[in-house]
Design an enzyme around this catalytic site. Structure first.
Site, PDB file in Angstrom:
ATOM      1  N   ALA A   1      -6.546   9.359   3.011  1.00  0.00           N
ATOM      2  CA  ALA A   1      -6.252   8.900   4.377  1.00  0.00           C
ATOM      3  C   ALA A   1      -5.018   9.618   4.911  1.00  0.00           C
ATOM      4  CB  ALA A   1      -6.019   7.394   4.383  1.00  0.00           C
TER       5      ALA A   1
ATOM      6  N   GLU B   1       0.859  -1.199   0.000  1.00  0.00           N
ATOM      7  CA  GLU B   1       0.000   0.000   0.000  1.00  0.00           C
ATOM      8  C   GLU B   1       0.889   1.240   0.000  1.00  0.00           C
ATOM      9  OE1 GLU B   1      -3.524   0.631   2.801  1.00  0.00           O
ATOM     10  OE2 GLU B   1      -2.152   2.176   3.508  1.00  0.00           O
TER      11      GLU B   1
HETATM   12  P1  FAD Z   1     -17.979  -0.010   6.851  1.00  0.00           P
HETATM   13  O1  FAD Z   1     -17.806  -1.364   6.304  1.00  0.00           O
HETATM   14  O2  FAD Z   1     -19.143   0.797   6.377  1.00  0.00           O
HETATM   15  O3  FAD Z   1     -18.032  -0.119   8.435  1.00  0.00           O
HETATM   16  C1  FAD Z   1     -17.910   1.044   9.256  1.00  0.00           C
HETATM   17  C2  FAD Z   1     -18.697   0.846  10.539  1.00  0.00           C
HETATM   18  O4  FAD Z   1     -20.097   0.828  10.253  1.00  0.00           O
HETATM   19  C3  FAD Z   1     -18.386  -0.489  11.229  1.00  0.00           C
HETATM   20  O5  FAD Z   1     -18.423  -0.284  12.606  1.00  0.00           O
HETATM   21  C4  FAD Z   1     -19.527  -1.381  10.763  1.00  0.00           C
HETATM   22  O6  FAD Z   1     -19.802  -2.414  11.684  1.00  0.00           O
HETATM   23  C5  FAD Z   1     -20.679  -0.376  10.691  1.00  0.00           C
HETATM   24  N1  FAD Z   1     -21.687  -0.771   9.689  1.00  0.00           N
HETATM   25  C6  FAD Z   1     -21.463  -1.277   8.463  1.00  0.00           C
HETATM   26  N2  FAD Z   1     -22.614  -1.527   7.836  1.00  0.00           N
HETATM   27  C7  FAD Z   1     -23.597  -1.166   8.694  1.00  0.00           C
HETATM   28  C8  FAD Z   1     -25.028  -1.189   8.626  1.00  0.00           C
HETATM   29  N3  FAD Z   1     -25.677  -1.640   7.538  1.00  0.00           N
HETATM   30  N4  FAD Z   1     -25.729  -0.728   9.712  1.00  0.00           N
HETATM   31  C9  FAD Z   1     -25.091  -0.271  10.821  1.00  0.00           C
HETATM   32  N5  FAD Z   1     -23.738  -0.238  10.911  1.00  0.00           N
HETATM   33  C10 FAD Z   1     -23.009  -0.671   9.890  1.00  0.00           C
HETATM   34  N6  FAD Z   1      -9.744   5.419   5.082  1.00  0.00           N
HETATM   35  C11 FAD Z   1      -9.583   6.427   4.188  1.00  0.00           C
HETATM   36  O7  FAD Z   1     -10.069   7.545   4.425  1.00  0.00           O
HETATM   37  N7  FAD Z   1      -8.880   6.232   3.018  1.00  0.00           N
HETATM   38  C12 FAD Z   1      -8.331   5.036   2.694  1.00  0.00           C
HETATM   39  O8  FAD Z   1      -7.697   4.892   1.640  1.00  0.00           O
HETATM   40  C13 FAD Z   1      -8.478   3.948   3.619  1.00  0.00           C
HETATM   41  N8  FAD Z   1      -7.980   2.721   3.330  1.00  0.00           N
HETATM   42  C14 FAD Z   1      -8.207   1.675   4.192  1.00  0.00           C
HETATM   43  C15 FAD Z   1      -7.737   0.386   3.861  1.00  0.00           C
HETATM   44  C16 FAD Z   1      -7.953  -0.684   4.719  1.00  0.00           C
HETATM   45  C17 FAD Z   1      -7.460  -2.060   4.329  1.00  0.00           C
HETATM   46  C18 FAD Z   1      -8.634  -0.484   5.962  1.00  0.00           C
HETATM   47  C19 FAD Z   1      -8.832  -1.622   6.931  1.00  0.00           C
HETATM   48  C20 FAD Z   1      -9.091   0.788   6.298  1.00  0.00           C
HETATM   49  C21 FAD Z   1      -8.906   1.875   5.418  1.00  0.00           C
HETATM   50  N9  FAD Z   1      -9.390   3.161   5.717  1.00  0.00           N
HETATM   51  C22 FAD Z   1      -9.214   4.196   4.823  1.00  0.00           C
HETATM   52  C23 FAD Z   1     -10.067   3.422   6.996  1.00  0.00           C
HETATM   53  C24 FAD Z   1     -11.604   3.217   6.885  1.00  0.00           C
HETATM   54  O9  FAD Z   1     -12.162   4.196   6.038  1.00  0.00           O
HETATM   55  C25 FAD Z   1     -12.176   3.330   8.298  1.00  0.00           C
HETATM   56  O10 FAD Z   1     -11.739   2.243   9.078  1.00  0.00           O
HETATM   57  C26 FAD Z   1     -13.680   3.510   8.407  1.00  0.00           C
HETATM   58  O11 FAD Z   1     -13.973   3.839   9.773  1.00  0.00           O
HETATM   59  C27 FAD Z   1     -14.517   2.288   8.065  1.00  0.00           C
HETATM   60  O12 FAD Z   1     -14.510   2.007   6.745  1.00  0.00           O
HETATM   61  P2  FAD Z   1     -15.185   0.634   6.198  1.00  0.00           P
HETATM   62  O13 FAD Z   1     -15.062   0.668   4.747  1.00  0.00           O
HETATM   63  O14 FAD Z   1     -14.673  -0.518   6.930  1.00  0.00           O
HETATM   64  O15 FAD Z   1     -16.719   0.931   6.631  1.00  0.00           O
END
Ligand code: FAD
Length: 293
Positions: free
Chosen positions: A51, A17
């Site tokens: 990020a 990454e």
């Molecule tokens: P989601 O999958 O939407 O989950 C977020 C939260 O919402 C979780 O607590 C989940 O349980 C909850 N949730 C999901 N669906 C529902 C639903 N239907 N109802 C109620 N609650 C729900 N951030 C950046 O800004 N830029 C990046 O490039 C970036 N790259 C990343 C790469 C990786 C591999 C990882 C692990 C994280 C990255 N992040 C990045 C951070 C990420 O954006 C944050 O961790 C963010 O808080 C959650 O994103 P997510 O896509 O996991 O969200």
């Protein structure tokens, strides 16, 4: 090539990454990092999106360089928090124009200290995954959290992850973790939930004690006793800490490969030397699975 199709050809995949320019790295420096990482022949390189204070606008440009100049598969991160469908469509058009076939679909984080935050058209990453799968042909990855996600309790997060996978996610990349045993317990839970898509383990070599304490407190990932001792002992000796941090990450990776992981994703933090040292120390291990292709 679509990353989803990589896993039918080889296992584990090895990927890196990088993040776009920020106050420390200029665009030229990021490009040099990519050129050096490309020499290590990863299966793909991912580029973060907004990020850690990086500019969002550069993600497509950098992913395009990886794909079209370095001829390595690119994975463009894309967050949907606060975004309208038209904004997402514009980025998708740019990605398509640049021949990029893979997106890591993320929600992103709510901006801190923002009182007038406007919700966009996508509440969760699963909404973006569903949209991408219905409207486009991108191969779509998602994030997962072996130690849970800070916004939700662990059980609910598991079920939300199941929804994200059922929305069409092709593969998952994990949040950083330092305790493989905890990871394996989580992997067993995913199997019980019938989550069978490729699981990539996100590994961050520790090279800076202060930075790792900050990152782990932000993302809720625990520091096992073994690593804590390393941090305490070498905090004021950066060269020794780097050596120990690289050895720790390498040990984690070797164990994950022996335990049948689908992919290893190294959070390089734009540091080539760290990635190179790890790749050098698993040269023969890697040759074994590269030969099997
Ligand atoms: P989601 O999958 O939407 O989950 C977020 C939260 O919402 C979780 O607590 C989940 O349980 C909850 N949730 C999901 N669906 C529902 C639903 N239907 N109802 C109620 N609650 C729900 N951030 C950046 O800004 N830029 C990046 O490039 C970036 N790259 C990343 C790469 C990786 C591999 C990882 C692990 C994280 C990255 N992040 C990045 C951070 C990420 O954006 C944050 O961790 C963010 O808080 C959650 O994103 P997510 O896509 O996991 O969200």
């Amino acid at each position: 090539m679509k990353i989803a199709n990589l896993f039918t050809k080889k296992k584990p995949t090895v990927s890196f990454e990088v993040f776009p320019p920020n106050e420390i790295y200029s665009l030229d420096e990021v490009y040099k990092v990519i050129d050096e990482l490309a020499k290590l022949k990863p299966d793909f390189i991912s580029v973060t999106y907004g990020a850690g204070g990086t500019s969002r606008g550069r993600t497509v440009e950098i992913a395009s360089k990886i794909k079209n100049k370095n001829h390595i598969e690119a994975l463009a991160h894309l967050t949907c928090i606060g975004a309208e469908t038209s904004e997402i469509n514009n980025i998708l058009e740019e990605l398509k124009k640049n021949n990029i076939e893979n997106i890591l679909a993320l929600r992103g984080d709510y901006p801190k200290d923002c009182t007038d935050f406007k919700n966009g058209d996508f509440a969760h990453a699963s909404d973006l995954v569903k949209f991408l799968k219905e409207k486009t042909s991108f191969s779509v990855g998602g994030a997962y959290y072996p130690e849970g996600h800070q916004d939700t309790n662990d059980l609910l997060d598991l079920f939300n992850l199941k929804t994200k996978v059922d929305s069409g996610t092709d593969f998952l990349i994990s949040q950083i973790f330092f305790d493989n045993e905890q990871f394996y317990q989580f992997r067993d839970k995913l199997k019980k939930l019938n989550i069978n898509i490729p699981l990539i383990a996100g590994i961050m070599p520790v090279t800076n004690a202060k930075q790792i304490r900050k990152i782990t407190s932000m993302c809720g990932c625990s520091i096992p006793e073994k690593l804590r001792k390393i941090l305490d002992r070498y905090e004021s000796n950066p060269k020794a800490l780097k050596e120990a941090g690289i050895a720790y990450a390498t040990e984690q990776i070797i164990d994950l490969i022996a335990s049948d992981i689908d992919g290893i994703h190294i959070y390089t933090m734009n540091k080539v030397e760290t990635a190179k040292k790890i790749m050098d120390s698993i040269e023969n291990i890697r040759a074994e699975f590269e030969e099997a292709v």
